[in-house]
Scaffold this motif. Sequence first.
Motif, short mmCIF file in Angstrom:
data_model
loop_
_atom_site.label_atom_id
_atom_site.label_comp_id
_atom_site.label_asym_id
_atom_site.label_seq_id
_atom_site.Cartn_x
_atom_site.Cartn_y
_atom_site.Cartn_z
N PHE A 132 45.10 46.45 39.71
CA PHE A 132 43.53 45.83 39.58
C PHE A 132 43.14 46.58 38.39
O PHE A 132 42.31 45.84 37.42
N GLU A 133 43.23 47.87 37.96
CA GLU A 133 42.94 48.56 36.65
C GLU A 133 43.36 47.82 35.52
O GLU A 133 42.72 47.31 34.42
N ALA A 159 37.73 42.33 39.50
CA ALA A 159 38.70 43.39 39.68
C ALA A 159 38.04 44.54 40.08
O ALA A 159 38.63 45.47 40.76
N TYR A 160 36.89 44.92 39.31
CA TYR A 160 36.42 46.27 39.74
C TYR A 160 35.69 46.40 41.23
O TYR A 160 35.80 47.15 42.09
N ASN A 164 36.00 48.65 44.78
CA ASN A 164 34.75 49.30 45.27
C ASN A 164 34.30 50.13 43.84
O ASN A 164 33.66 51.06 44.48
N LYS A 165 34.53 49.61 42.75
CA LYS A 165 33.91 50.25 41.83
C LYS A 165 32.85 49.56 41.21
O LYS A 165 32.90 48.63 40.26
N GLU A 168 30.95 49.97 37.73
CA GLU A 168 31.54 49.54 36.49
C GLU A 168 31.52 47.80 36.52
O GLU A 168 31.80 47.41 35.22
N SER A 169 31.18 47.33 37.68
CA SER A 169 30.96 45.91 37.71
C SER A 169 29.83 45.49 36.95
O SER A 169 29.60 44.12 36.72
N ILE A 170 28.80 46.15 36.93
CA ILE A 170 27.48 45.77 36.40
C ILE A 170 27.58 45.24 35.08
O ILE A 170 27.12 44.00 34.54
#
Length: 506
Positions: A132-133, A159-160, A164-165, A168-170
């Motif tokens: 995912f990274e 992916a983020y 559950n990041k 970082e998705s914003i």
Amino acid sequence: SSLLFAGGGPNVNGAKLYIKQDDLKKAIGVLLKEVEQVNAKNEDAWYLLGYVYARRGEYAKMAEAFDKAVELKPKFKDKGVKISKDSGTEFHSQFGTEMILKIVWGKVFNEGVKYFNDALNAPDDSLKQSNFEQAAEAFKAAGTIAPDSVLAWQNMASAYMSMNKYEESIEPLQMALKHNPKDCNLKTMLAQVYSSSGQDSLAMPIFEQLWYGTGITVTSGMTASKVALILGEPKEKNITEVGGRKNEQWVYDNSTYVYVKDGIVTAVQYTIKESEQDCRTEDVADYLARGYIKADNMEAAKNVYKQALEVNPDNFNFRYNYGTILLENQEHDEAIVQLLKAAEIDPEKNDINYNLGAAYLNRGVSKREDLPEDSQDKTYKEDFKLALPYLEKAIRMNPDDSNTWFTLGRIAGQLNKIPLSGYAFAKGEPTKSVLDSKVVVGMQGSALKMILGEPNQINSLESEQFETVMEWVYKTRRGTKGKVAIPEPISVYVMGERVDALLIIK
């Protein structure tokens, strides 16, 4: 004085030679020397810098160099700088920026897709996280190459979110919305990210605009004084007090309500316009309703589903989710009504069967708790009987769900179906072996009898769902010649000819 070239020059010629030799590092060195020390407006130098950075996978630098090259010479978009015997394999220097960008974008985007799919199929969490990274990095590169690529930014955010990041998705979602500001799915994703990262004050206004339309002027989080400035004074205020705190319902007309607590708007209600229904998905309804519940506004939450079902009464998810929040709010009668209607739409969904079973169980428990201690009324057990077939069906559809097994065990016990209750508890928390592994799940019933002999008692589970399962009860006994000691009573559940479950009776 030195002679300045619009393009070309010794450093550019040197770079071409290095590119022919596939020595891209030295090519970058002489090209940077040209634009930094000799001629900052050398169009060929900038173009070749972008080309070499593209070859090396340094996409942010590539994009910057190509932008400067095209600014100096717009024709570079279609045709680049020709190098005879160019060492490039995927693309050549003469292709022009637009073609090179398309090729590079496709390459890194497809890498991102591959990493994302590899993550979904990864055998362990560590590899899943790593893939995912790498997917996020590849999609970020694709977005850097083509900033207007909505799909690249959206996939980066996905992916983020899969890791559950949420913080970082914003940014990638904001980038996607910058280029496609009306996209309902992107808005929903951003609101979900805000909600999942604890930023309800940012999430709820987006969900409300998705549900009621972007034209609404009042959203959750506004101050009551601002509402009064926008909408004026309400026709009436309905005030209730819970725990010393005032909950206010401001009524403006038959379709506009504003809910206020401690001077802050916690929910709104509008009439939905036909043209804005495309954004009103199951996810939006569920998040919006749960946001209202979190703000102690159950009525506003229920209104979301009432509106949804007026427009789409045959939508399974609207029915199911509405029934679920009613069940969580212990409104058992109405929860059962909604869940039964959902089951009519799609009776094969595992969750609907479990929740219907749970609703009948909880209603029966509630009825029993309301009875006087000396009451002989047993009518509450009718709800337990109604719950039983739904839970048995849920088990059939998902036999590995321990929670459903335990719930089935509780109900069977309440109905005095002791063999069925024991079997359900044995399956919910499985014991693989007993008596120093002499008796194990999966062994033949005939082998079991050779070790323990004939059971003291054989019971049917009295269940159509489990009609092939029998309970063999072995009572406590001392070890004797030819017989194994049984220190505690054991129930062995035999399905067909094999041991399916074990329960030590304490």
